[in-house]
Design a protein around this motif. Structure first.
Motif: not given
Length: 231
Positions: A117-138
């Motif tokens: 189950v996912s909230n259908p009301r809040q899925r036209s936009i989302t935040n993506v957090a990548v902290c701790g991912n060593k393959k991506l630079c700040c």
């Protein structure tokens, strides 16, 4: 054809006056008669295929059968839509069957059941957090905490069978399990939860057919959340 031709010849008197030469009009006449059965067989085959919307030459007649009128005269898509309408009562109510019907109109359509189950009301936009991912630079603009994907100005369409009252998706996860998404793609986390739903652009002349197919196939108690932009 030769057997039929010989049978026709036997109907004529056996005399020199009725001998057939290569260029005689009589021979041409008999050949024309002999070809008729093949023409009839070929035409019968074409008439037989007219019985099926995906091969019919008579699209206008099929439009009358289903009471639809195509503003866009794209023969292949017209046939696909009519074929979907023809098969609709034999496939059941599953999301897989619904998707197979909708892809006759647009091959990119995806039907996703809301499980987990996912909230259908809040899925036209989302935040993506990548902290701790060593393959991506700040300093990468797409690799910082709080990076957002989606369209803030887009609102999905809610489609349900009962339109006797104004309906909005309740902010209660007990109801979300009865929602599913019509979209282009979804993004999931490592728990297989839906984080983001990508909208799909489709020509607006196909909107009525898509909504009709959804309402016809889906279980009446479910709600379709359509991430489709009509263009």
């Amino acid at each position: 054809m030769s057997v039929f031709f010989d049978a026709i010849k036997l109907l004529f008197p056996r005399s020199r006056a009725f001998n057939f030469t290569i260029d005689s009009d009589k021979r041409k006449l008999i050949k024309a008669i002999a070809v008729l059965p093949e023409d009839i067989r070929h035409e019968m085959e074409r008439v037989y295929f007219d019985m099926f919307p995906e091969t019919s030459r008579c699209i206008e007649d099929w439009e009358k059968v289903f009471a639809v009128v195509f503003s866009s005269k794209e023969l292949e898509k017209q046939r696909n839509v009519l074929a979907a309408l023809w098969r609709i009562n034999k496939g059941g109510q599953s999301a897989v069957f619904l998707e197979s019907m909708l892809t006759n109109i647009d091959a990119n359509i995806l039907v996703v059941e809301n499980t987990p189950v996912s909230n259908p009301r809040q899925r036209s936009i989302t935040n993506v957090a990548v902290c701790g991912n060593k393959k991506l630079c700040c300093k990468n603009a797409k690799a910082v905490c709080g990076y957002r994907i989606g369209d803030e100005g887009f609102s999905p369409t809610i489609l349900r069978n009962d339109v006797s009252e104004l309906y909005s998706i309740k902010n209660d996860r007990r109801f979300w399990v009865y929602c599913y998404f019509i979209c282009k793609s979804v993004v999931r986390n490592n728990k297989n939860e839906i984080l983001y739903i990508e909208k799909l652009q489709i020509k607006k002349e196909f909107r009525n057919y898509i909504e009709y197919l959804i309402l016809k196939i889906k279980p009446v108690h479910t709600v379709a959340v359509m991430f489709i932009e009509w263009v």
